[in-house]
Design a protein around this motif. Structure first.
Motif, PDB file in Angstrom:
ATOM      1  N   VAL A 104       0.866  -1.178   0.000  1.00  8.96           N
ATOM      2  CA  VAL A 104       0.000   0.000   0.000  1.00  8.96           C
ATOM      3  C   VAL A 104       0.902   1.227   0.000  1.00  8.96           C
ATOM      4  O   VAL A 104       1.680   1.433   0.937  1.00  8.96           O
ATOM      5  CB  VAL A 104      -0.946   0.021   1.213  1.00  8.96           C
ATOM      6  CG1 VAL A 104      -1.810   1.280   1.187  1.00  8.96           C
ATOM      7  CG2 VAL A 104      -1.837  -1.217   1.225  1.00  8.96           C
ATOM      8  N   ILE A 105       0.818   2.013  -1.052  1.00 12.65           N
ATOM      9  CA  ILE A 105       1.609   3.243  -1.176  1.00 12.65           C
ATOM     10  C   ILE A 105       0.648   4.413  -1.028  1.00 12.65           C
ATOM     11  O   ILE A 105      -0.414   4.443  -1.669  1.00 12.65           O
ATOM     12  CB  ILE A 105       2.329   3.316  -2.529  1.00 12.65           C
ATOM     13  CG1 ILE A 105       3.125   2.041  -2.780  1.00 12.65           C
ATOM     14  CG2 ILE A 105       3.263   4.521  -2.586  1.00 12.65           C
ATOM     15  CD1 ILE A 105       3.711   1.938  -4.170  1.00 12.65           C
ATOM     16  N   ASP A 115      -4.231  10.105  -0.032  1.00 10.87           N
ATOM     17  CA  ASP A 115      -4.709   9.129  -1.007  1.00 10.87           C
ATOM     18  C   ASP A 115      -3.958   7.821  -0.821  1.00 10.87           C
ATOM     19  O   ASP A 115      -2.895   7.772  -0.180  1.00 10.87           O
ATOM     20  CB  ASP A 115      -4.577   9.651  -2.442  1.00 10.87           C
ATOM     21  CG  ASP A 115      -3.138   9.941  -2.832  1.00 10.87           C
ATOM     22  OD1 ASP A 115      -2.264   9.882  -1.945  1.00 10.87           O
ATOM     23  OD2 ASP A 115      -2.870  10.211  -4.014  1.00 10.87           O
ATOM     24  N   LEU A 116      -4.504   6.741  -1.382  1.00 12.76           N
ATOM     25  CA  LEU A 116      -3.943   5.399  -1.232  1.00 12.76           C
ATOM     26  C   LEU A 116      -4.037   4.648  -2.548  1.00 12.76           C
ATOM     27  O   LEU A 116      -4.986   4.854  -3.313  1.00 12.76           O
ATOM     28  CB  LEU A 116      -4.702   4.607  -0.157  1.00 12.76           C
ATOM     29  CG  LEU A 116      -4.714   5.140   1.283  1.00 12.76           C
ATOM     30  CD1 LEU A 116      -5.773   4.418   2.096  1.00 12.76           C
ATOM     31  CD2 LEU A 116      -3.346   4.967   1.916  1.00 12.76           C
ATOM     32  N   ILE A 117      -3.083   3.770  -2.775  1.00 12.26           N
ATOM     33  CA  ILE A 117      -3.169   2.838  -3.891  1.00 12.26           C
ATOM     34  C   ILE A 117      -2.521   1.519  -3.454  1.00 12.26           C
ATOM     35  O   ILE A 117      -1.452   1.513  -2.826  1.00 12.26           O
ATOM     36  CB  ILE A 117      -2.516   3.395  -5.174  1.00 12.26           C
ATOM     37  CG1 ILE A 117      -2.778   2.450  -6.340  1.00 12.26           C
ATOM     38  CG2 ILE A 117      -1.036   3.659  -4.997  1.00 12.26           C
ATOM     39  CD1 ILE A 117      -2.577   3.083  -7.704  1.00 12.26           C
ATOM     40  N   GLU A 118      -3.207   0.429  -3.743  1.00  9.80           N
ATOM     41  CA  GLU A 118      -2.770  -0.897  -3.316  1.00  9.80           C
ATOM     42  C   GLU A 118      -2.357  -1.708  -4.540  1.00  9.80           C
ATOM     43  O   GLU A 118      -3.109  -1.793  -5.515  1.00  9.80           O
ATOM     44  CB  GLU A 118      -3.910  -1.593  -2.576  1.00  9.80           C
ATOM     45  CG  GLU A 118      -3.541  -2.939  -1.987  1.00  9.80           C
ATOM     46  CD  GLU A 118      -4.731  -3.571  -1.287  1.00  9.80           C
ATOM     47  OE1 GLU A 118      -4.701  -3.674  -0.052  1.00  9.80           O
ATOM     48  OE2 GLU A 118      -5.700  -3.940  -1.986  1.00  9.80           O
ATOM     49  N   ARG A 231      -6.585  -1.985  -5.362  1.00 15.09           N
ATOM     50  CA  ARG A 231      -7.537  -0.969  -4.889  1.00 15.09           C
ATOM     51  C   ARG A 231      -6.856   0.398  -4.911  1.00 15.09           C
ATOM     52  O   ARG A 231      -5.622   0.489  -4.814  1.00 15.09           O
ATOM     53  CB  ARG A 231      -7.998  -1.270  -3.454  1.00 15.09           C
ATOM     54  CG  ARG A 231      -8.861  -2.502  -3.302  1.00 15.09           C
ATOM     55  CD  ARG A 231      -9.341  -2.641  -1.855  1.00 15.09           C
ATOM     56  NE  ARG A 231      -8.250  -3.000  -0.946  1.00 15.09           N
ATOM     57  CZ  ARG A 231      -8.398  -3.127   0.381  1.00 15.09           C
ATOM     58  NH1 ARG A 231      -9.595  -2.916   0.935  1.00 15.09           N
ATOM     59  NH2 ARG A 231      -7.375  -3.466   1.129  1.00 15.09           N
ATOM     60  N   HIS A 232      -7.671   1.421  -4.987  1.00 12.81           N
ATOM     61  CA  HIS A 232      -7.119   2.775  -4.858  1.00 12.81           C
ATOM     62  C   HIS A 232      -8.197   3.697  -4.317  1.00 12.81           C
ATOM     63  O   HIS A 232      -9.395   3.452  -4.498  1.00 12.81           O
ATOM     64  CB  HIS A 232      -6.554   3.282  -6.192  1.00 12.81           C
ATOM     65  CG  HIS A 232      -7.592   3.720  -7.170  1.00 12.81           C
ATOM     66  ND1 HIS A 232      -7.703   5.019  -7.605  1.00 12.81           N
ATOM     67  CD2 HIS A 232      -8.576   3.037  -7.803  1.00 12.81           C
ATOM     68  CE1 HIS A 232      -8.695   5.110  -8.476  1.00 12.81           C
ATOM     69  NE2 HIS A 232      -9.235   3.918  -8.610  1.00 12.81           N
ATOM     70  N   ARG A 233      -7.770   4.740  -3.641  1.00 12.15           N
ATOM     71  CA  ARG A 233      -8.697   5.713  -3.056  1.00 12.15           C
ATOM     72  C   ARG A 233      -8.166   7.113  -3.317  1.00 12.15           C
ATOM     73  O   ARG A 233      -7.057   7.461  -2.893  1.00 12.15           O
ATOM     74  CB  ARG A 233      -8.853   5.478  -1.548  1.00 12.15           C
ATOM     75  CG  ARG A 233      -9.982   6.285  -0.919  1.00 12.15           C
ATOM     76  CD  ARG A 233     -10.136   5.954   0.555  1.00 12.15           C
ATOM     77  NE  ARG A 233      -9.112   6.601   1.359  1.00 12.15           N
ATOM     78  CZ  ARG A 233      -8.905   6.332   2.655  1.00 12.15           C
ATOM     79  NH1 ARG A 233      -9.624   5.398   3.250  1.00 12.15           N
ATOM     80  NH2 ARG A 233      -7.959   6.968   3.323  1.00 12.15           N
ATOM     81  N   LEU A 234      -8.959   7.896  -4.009  1.00 10.56           N
ATOM     82  CA  LEU A 234      -8.584   9.271  -4.331  1.00 10.56           C
ATOM     83  C   LEU A 234      -8.992  10.210  -3.191  1.00 10.56           C
ATOM     84  O   LEU A 234      -9.904   9.892  -2.424  1.00 10.56           O
ATOM     85  CB  LEU A 234      -9.256   9.700  -5.637  1.00 10.56           C
ATOM     86  CG  LEU A 234      -8.808   8.961  -6.907  1.00 10.56           C
ATOM     87  CD1 LEU A 234      -9.709   9.322  -8.073  1.00 10.56           C
ATOM     88  CD2 LEU A 234      -7.359   9.273  -7.237  1.00 10.56           C
ATOM     89  N   PRO A 235      -8.380  11.368  -3.081  1.00 10.02           N
ATOM     90  CA  PRO A 235      -8.754  12.315  -2.014  1.00 10.02           C
ATOM     91  C   PRO A 235     -10.074  13.015  -2.319  1.00 10.02           C
ATOM     92  O   PRO A 235     -10.514  13.084  -3.475  1.00 10.02           O
ATOM     93  CB  PRO A 235      -7.582  13.302  -2.016  1.00 10.02           C
ATOM     94  CG  PRO A 235      -7.047  13.250  -3.400  1.00 10.02           C
ATOM     95  CD  PRO A 235      -7.229  11.840  -3.868  1.00 10.02           C
TER      96      PRO A 235
END
Length: 314
Positions: A104-105, A115-118, A231-235
Motif C-alpha cells: 500500500v503506497i 490518497d492510497l493505492i494498493e 484498490r485505490h482511493r482518491l482524495p
C-alpha cells in the motif's frame, strides 16, 4: 481547554521550525513499515525500496498490528508515525491469503491520509540476481530519469493515480539546476495491461559519441517486478483543494532609478544636486578675486552720471 506546550530547549525549538510550513517545502521523506504478517518476497521488496530511497527514508522493522489503511480507524497509527517521523509518503507491506505480497503506497497531507493505492508484487527480482559492474551502481542522492511507457497512464484512472504516486515516491528532492554527471540511473514503468505495470531499474552508462553530448546505455541493475493494481482511493475535493493551494509569490521590491534596456541591459539614473559655485570659499590670493572686486565697485556707477573729475588747482 487544551494546554499548549512551548518548547523549552533550543533543539526542540529548531525541530519545530523545521516542520513549520514554508514557501519552499523540504524534500519528502518516506516511511517504510510492515504489518503483522509478511513474506520473504515482501521483506526483500521493502528492504530494496529503502536502499533506493536511502537518505530520505525511515524504515520500521517491527510488526504493526493496528494498521489497516483502507479501513476507518485503521489509519490512526499510521498518521501518528507520519507525524513523529515527519514523513509525507509511506509504503506499507502486508501478506494474506486473499492479498498475497501486498503493498500500500500512500501520501499524507498535514499528517492525515491524502490518497492510497494498493498493488500486488509478482515476478520479483532483487538487485543481487543481476550481474553488472559495481561501478555503475547508483550513488546516494543522485537524480533519476523516470519513464512511463504506455497509453494506459493517460487514459485509465487507476494507472493515472499510480503514476502520480510513483513520481512522488521516486523523484527525490526538487532542484532547479542539474549536473549531467548526477543522472546515473533510470526508473522505467511500462503499462502491460489495464491493471498491470512492469517496473524496472537501470543504471546509465555514458560513452563517447564524438559530440559534446555523450551516448547513453541502459544496464539493468534491479530490482524489477510486476505491480498489479488492486484498490485505490482518491482524495476528497475539499482535501485536494487545500493540498494544491500554493502561497502567492511575494512581488519584488521596485528598485528606484534602475531600468532595463534591450541593448544596454541594466541602466541607472544618477541625480547630482546643483553646484553652488558662488558660495565656495576661495583663497585670498586668487587672481580672479581682484577683478571681481573691481567689477563690483563699477556696478553702482553703471547707468548713472559720471564722477566729476577733480579740477586741477592752480
Amino acid at each position: 481547554m487544551l494546554k499548549i506546550k512551548t518548547p523549552k530547549s533550543g533543539k526542540a525549538r529548531r525541530e519545530i521550525e523545521k516542520r513549520a510550513p514554508k514557501l519552499v517545502e523540504n524534500g519528502k521523506k518516506t516511511l517504510i513499515l510492515q504489518g503483522t504478517k509478511t513474506s520473504n518476497v515482501l521483506n526483500a521488496v521493502l528492504t530494496e525500496i529503502y536502499q533506493l530511497k536511502k537518505g530520505s527514508a525511515v524504515r520500521f522493522t517491527r510488526k504493526n498490528e493496528n494498521i489497516r489503511p483502507f479501513e476507518s480507524g485503521g489509519e490512526t497509527s499510521l498518521e501518528f508515525f507520519s507525524l513523529k517521523t515527519d514523513c509525507s509518503l509511506f509504503v506499507f507491506g502486508s501478506h494474506s491469503k486473499k492479498r498475497p505480497d501486498n503493498l500500500v503506497i500512500g501520501r499524507t497531507y498535514d499528517h492525515h491520509i491524502y490518497d492510497l493505492i494498493e498493488v500486488g508484487v509478482e515476478n520479483f527480482k532483487s538487485m543481487e540476481s543481476f550481474g553488472y559492474d559495481k561501478k555503475l551502481a547508483p550513488k546516494v542522492g543522485s537524480k533519476p530519469f523516470i519513464a512511463f511507457i504506455g497509453e494506459g497512464f493517460e487514459s485509465i484512472d487507476e494507472l493515472k493515480h499510480l503514476k502520480e504516486v510513483l513520481l512522488d515516491l521516486l523523484r527525490g528532492e526538487a532542484v532547479e539546476n542539474l549536473n549531467l554527471a548526477g543522472l546515473d540511473h533510470a526508473y522505467i514503468c511500462t503499462a502491460v495491461s489495464s491493471n498491470r505495470v512492469f517496473f524496472s531499474h537501470c543504471a546509465l552508462r555514458l560513452k563517447k559519441s564524438g559530440t559534446i553530448v555523450p551516448r547513453m546505455e541502459l544496464v539493468e541493475v534491479g530490482p524489477s517486478m510486476d505491480l498489479v493494481v488492486r484498490r485505490h482511493r482518491l482524495p476528497n475535493d475539499s482535501v485536494r483543494k487545500g493540498a494544491m493551494k500554493t502561497a502567492k509569490d511575494q512581488p519584488k521590491k521596485k528598485v528606484k532609478n534602475v531600468g532595463q534596456d534591450v541593448i544596454q541591459g541594466k541602466v541607472g539614473k544618477i541625480y547630482v544636486p546643483d553646484q553652488q559655485v558662488g558660495s565656495v570659499a576661495l583663497p585670498n590670493k586668487a587672481k580672479g578675486l581682484k577683478r571681481e572686486r573691481r567689477e563690483a565697485k563699477m556696478k553702482p556707477n553703471e547707468g548713472g552720471a559720471p564722477k566729476k573729475q577733480k579740477e586741477d588747482s592752480e
